[in-house]
Design an enzyme around this catalytic site. Structure first.
Site, PDB file in Angstrom:
ATOM      1  N   ASN A  22       8.134  10.565 -13.360  1.00 28.38           N
ATOM      2  CA  ASN A  22       7.748   9.491 -14.270  1.00 28.38           C
ATOM      3  C   ASN A  22       8.909   8.495 -14.375  1.00 28.38           C
ATOM      4  O   ASN A  22       9.956   8.823 -14.924  1.00 28.38           O
ATOM      5  CB  ASN A  22       7.428  10.107 -15.640  1.00 28.38           C
ATOM      6  CG  ASN A  22       6.998   9.082 -16.675  1.00 28.38           C
ATOM      7  OD1 ASN A  22       7.116   7.876 -16.462  1.00 28.38           O
ATOM      8  ND2 ASN A  22       6.513   9.565 -17.795  1.00 28.38           N
ATOM      9  N   CYS A  69       6.571   2.855 -21.198  1.00 24.95           N
ATOM     10  CA  CYS A  69       5.925   2.999 -19.879  1.00 24.95           C
ATOM     11  C   CYS A  69       4.925   1.890 -19.586  1.00 24.95           C
ATOM     12  O   CYS A  69       4.563   1.676 -18.428  1.00 24.95           O
ATOM     13  CB  CYS A  69       5.230   4.352 -19.776  1.00 24.95           C
ATOM     14  SG  CYS A  69       6.358   5.707 -20.032  1.00 24.95           S
ATOM     15  N   HIS A 124      -0.634   4.928 -14.418  1.00 28.59           N
ATOM     16  CA  HIS A 124       0.757   5.315 -14.681  1.00 28.59           C
ATOM     17  C   HIS A 124       1.013   6.705 -14.091  1.00 28.59           C
ATOM     18  O   HIS A 124       0.222   7.624 -14.270  1.00 28.59           O
ATOM     19  CB  HIS A 124       0.990   5.321 -16.193  1.00 28.59           C
ATOM     20  CG  HIS A 124       2.349   5.787 -16.592  1.00 28.59           C
ATOM     21  ND1 HIS A 124       3.494   5.365 -15.955  1.00 28.59           N
ATOM     22  CD2 HIS A 124       2.750   6.634 -17.574  1.00 28.59           C
ATOM     23  CE1 HIS A 124       4.537   5.940 -16.532  1.00 28.59           C
ATOM     24  NE2 HIS A 124       4.116   6.721 -17.509  1.00 28.59           N
TER      25      HIS A 124
HETATM   26  O1  UT7 Z   1       5.105   8.368 -19.669  1.00 25.47           O
HETATM   27  C1  UT7 Z   1       4.747   8.269 -21.013  1.00 25.47           C
HETATM   28  C2  UT7 Z   1       3.670   9.166 -21.340  1.00 25.47           C
HETATM   29  N1  UT7 Z   1       4.045  10.550 -21.128  1.00 25.47           N
HETATM   30  C3  UT7 Z   1       3.150  11.391 -20.669  1.00 25.47           C
HETATM   31  O2  UT7 Z   1       2.071  10.975 -20.321  1.00 25.47           O
HETATM   32  C4  UT7 Z   1       3.467  12.861 -20.668  1.00 25.47           C
HETATM   33  C5  UT7 Z   1       2.323  13.605 -21.312  1.00 25.47           C
HETATM   34  N2  UT7 Z   1       2.513  15.046 -21.405  1.00 25.47           N
HETATM   35  C6  UT7 Z   1       2.546  15.846 -20.328  1.00 25.47           C
HETATM   36  O3  UT7 Z   1       2.498  15.396 -19.213  1.00 25.47           O
HETATM   37  C7  UT7 Z   1       2.554  17.343 -20.558  1.00 25.47           C
HETATM   38  O4  UT7 Z   1       2.273  17.603 -21.918  1.00 25.47           O
HETATM   39  C8  UT7 Z   1       3.904  18.011 -20.165  1.00 25.47           C
HETATM   40  C9  UT7 Z   1       4.058  18.009 -18.655  1.00 25.47           C
HETATM   41  C10 UT7 Z   1       5.044  17.286 -20.818  1.00 25.47           C
HETATM   42  C11 UT7 Z   1       3.902  19.478 -20.626  1.00 25.47           C
HETATM   43  O5  UT7 Z   1       2.770  20.164 -20.087  1.00 25.47           O
HETATM   44  P1  UT7 Z   1       1.868  21.065 -21.036  1.00 25.47           P
HETATM   45  O6  UT7 Z   1       0.864  21.696 -20.193  1.00 25.47           O
HETATM   46  O7  UT7 Z   1       1.390  20.183 -22.168  1.00 25.47           O
HETATM   47  O8  UT7 Z   1       2.892  22.169 -21.521  1.00 25.47           O
HETATM   48  P2  UT7 Z   1       3.346  22.535 -23.004  1.00 25.47           P
HETATM   49  O9  UT7 Z   1       4.256  21.482 -23.551  1.00 25.47           O
HETATM   50  O10 UT7 Z   1       2.141  22.893 -23.798  1.00 25.47           O
HETATM   51  O11 UT7 Z   1       4.214  23.836 -22.720  1.00 25.47           O
HETATM   52  C12 UT7 Z   1       3.605  25.023 -22.196  1.00 25.47           C
HETATM   53  C13 UT7 Z   1       4.675  26.095 -22.008  1.00 25.47           C
HETATM   54  C14 UT7 Z   1       5.552  26.295 -23.244  1.00 25.47           C
HETATM   55  O12 UT7 Z   1       5.806  27.665 -23.354  1.00 25.47           O
HETATM   56  P3  UT7 Z   1       4.999  28.545 -24.447  1.00 25.47           P
HETATM   57  O13 UT7 Z   1       5.301  27.911 -25.774  1.00 25.47           O
HETATM   58  O14 UT7 Z   1       3.569  28.415 -24.059  1.00 25.47           O
HETATM   59  O15 UT7 Z   1       5.589  29.897 -24.246  1.00 25.47           O
HETATM   60  C15 UT7 Z   1       6.831  25.571 -22.896  1.00 25.47           C
HETATM   61  O16 UT7 Z   1       7.951  26.095 -23.542  1.00 25.47           O
HETATM   62  O17 UT7 Z   1       5.566  25.709 -20.954  1.00 25.47           O
HETATM   63  C16 UT7 Z   1       6.919  25.812 -21.405  1.00 25.47           C
HETATM   64  N3  UT7 Z   1       7.708  24.793 -20.721  1.00 25.47           N
HETATM   65  C17 UT7 Z   1       8.316  25.021 -19.533  1.00 25.47           C
HETATM   66  N4  UT7 Z   1       8.421  26.111 -18.744  1.00 25.47           N
HETATM   67  C18 UT7 Z   1       9.094  25.993 -17.603  1.00 25.47           C
HETATM   68  C19 UT7 Z   1       7.928  23.514 -21.075  1.00 25.47           C
HETATM   69  N5  UT7 Z   1       8.678  22.901 -20.166  1.00 25.47           N
HETATM   70  C20 UT7 Z   1       8.933  23.795 -19.190  1.00 25.47           C
HETATM   71  C21 UT7 Z   1       9.651  23.742 -17.986  1.00 25.47           C
HETATM   72  N6  UT7 Z   1       9.704  24.854 -17.222  1.00 25.47           N
HETATM   73  N7  UT7 Z   1      10.271  22.622 -17.547  1.00 25.47           N
END
Ligand code: UT7
Length: 330
Positions: free
Chosen positions: A287, A114, A257
């Site tokens: 993204n 990225c 970004h």
């Molecule tokens: O571009 C390069 C750099 N990349 C980034 O900067 C991305 C950085 N990371 C992020 O933006 C965030 O971490 C994400 C958007 C990827 C995820 O958000 P989060 O708030 O960190 O969510 P999480 O991974 O902690 O997941 C929370 C919950 C989980 O369920 P449980 O375990 O709490 O029951 C996931 O399984 O959300 C669930 N989940 C979803 N639910 C519905 C994960 N993806 C989805 C989805 N739809 N698409």
């Protein structure tokens, strides 16, 4: 003294196909509500079948060349940032040169995930320092959907395809739209395993006749990446500003970004830059990795959000980890 490294033209291209969160709901178990509240993304663009990275780059390149008022024949170099090239060999930049009809240029790809566009700007500065008469097309482009696992809801809702480009040259008798005042780059290879596209590489080869497994696609430890992204981008922005005797108050527009609205807002808060000075288009494109910054920069420039006299701060973070910041003066 004005910086010798100037941007003469901006351009971007995104594929026509708009994919809404409602459409993502039909592919994986997700919801518009989850995607919107966790990321700010409402829709993204997908390349058409057969539309390759070089095709997107070509459109962005044509737009940047037109904005600069020059022909492709005047280019000396093409520097292309991507993590999703058309193929392993040759590099994508040479394919762009061929599609532009100017196949005898010096062409190279840069892979810094990225942060690719910021790394490509630094490479371009190096070329301009070595070759005072160089005219460089610096393009950042991704067809991330070619490496997206549409069975993995934790990643597939995040990404989109697109391209952005600038034409760069040294300050001569031409009107500069912007100049690069300074660049800071960094990386931390100890954390490479947190964001990868491993499959098909020499360490993770895909053997003849084998089916691609999960590691052929983007794999990301989202929460870990999030944490590091905010910290590293804040630090490098502060360091770059301090080195140039500036404070966040001196910035007219901040273009981070476009990965996640929460990261963008968190970063703005930490740097004490109010959201009215932060450019956001993640809701439209998701993204787009390396393409994210030049698409946002071109949109900001074309929309009038950037005006002559403005100081603009870019920052990015991605796989590697790699990250960086760039200070532009318009
Ligand atoms: O571009 C390069 C750099 N990349 C980034 O900067 C991305 C950085 N990371 C992020 O933006 C965030 O971490 C994400 C958007 C990827 C995820 O958000 P989060 O708030 O960190 O969510 P999480 O991974 O902690 O997941 C929370 C919950 C989980 O369920 P449980 O375990 O709490 O029951 C996931 O399984 O959300 C669930 N989940 C979803 N639910 C519905 C994960 N993806 C989805 C989805 N739809 N698409």
């Amino acid at each position: 003294m004005p910086s010798p490294y100037i941007i003469a033209g901006f351009g971007y291209y995104v594929p026509e196909r708009v994919v809404t969160n409602a459409e993502m709901e039909t592919l994986v178990e997700t919801s518009d509500e989850w995607i919107t509240t966790r990321t700010g993304i409402k829709e993204r663009r997908f390349a058409a079948p057969g539309q390759a990275t070089s095709d997107l780059a070509l459109e962005a390149a044509k737009a940047a060349l037109a904005d600069a008022g020059i022909n492709a024949g005047e280019l000396t170099h093409i520097v292309l940032a991507t993590l999703t090239p058309d193929c392993y060999c040759p590099n994508a930049a040479v394919i762009v040169s061929e599609k532009l009809g100017v196949s005898e240029k010096v062409c190279l790809d840069v892979n810094a995930a990225c942060s690719g566009f910021l790394y490509a700007l630094e490479v371009t500065r190096g070329l301009l320092a070595l070759h005072p008469d160089a005219v460089v097309l610096t393009v950042a482009v991704e067809v991330l959907t070619s490496r997206t696992n549409f069975d993995d809801r934790t990643t597939c809702v995040l990404f989109g395809d697109g391209a952005g480009a600038v034409v760069m040259r040294n300050q001569k008798n031409i009107a500069a739209k912007a100049s690069i005042r300074d660049i800071a780059l960094s990386s931390n290879g100890a954390l490479w395993n947190l964001l990868t596209v491993k499959g098909g590489g020499s360490a993770f080869p895909l053997r003849r006749g084998e089916q691609a497994g999960d590691e052929f696609f983007i794999q990301m430890a989202g929460r870990e990446v999030y944490k590091h992204a905010v910290r590293y981008m804040e630090t490098i922005c502060r360091d770059l500003l301090a080195k140039n005797n500036l404070t966040p108050d001196d910035i007219n527009l901040f273009i981070p970004h476009q990965a996640n609205l929460r990261i963008i807002e968190g970063l703005g808060k930490r740097l004490e830059i109010s959201m009215d000075k932060v450019f956001v288009n993640v809701q439209k494109y998701g993204n787009t990795s390396a393409a994210s910054i030049p698409i946002a920069l071109t949109e900001a420039y074309q929309s009038g959000a950037i005006r002559p006299g403005h100081r603009v701060l870019l920052t990015s973070f991605g796989g590697g980890f790699t990250w960086g910041a760039v200070l532009l003066e318009f």
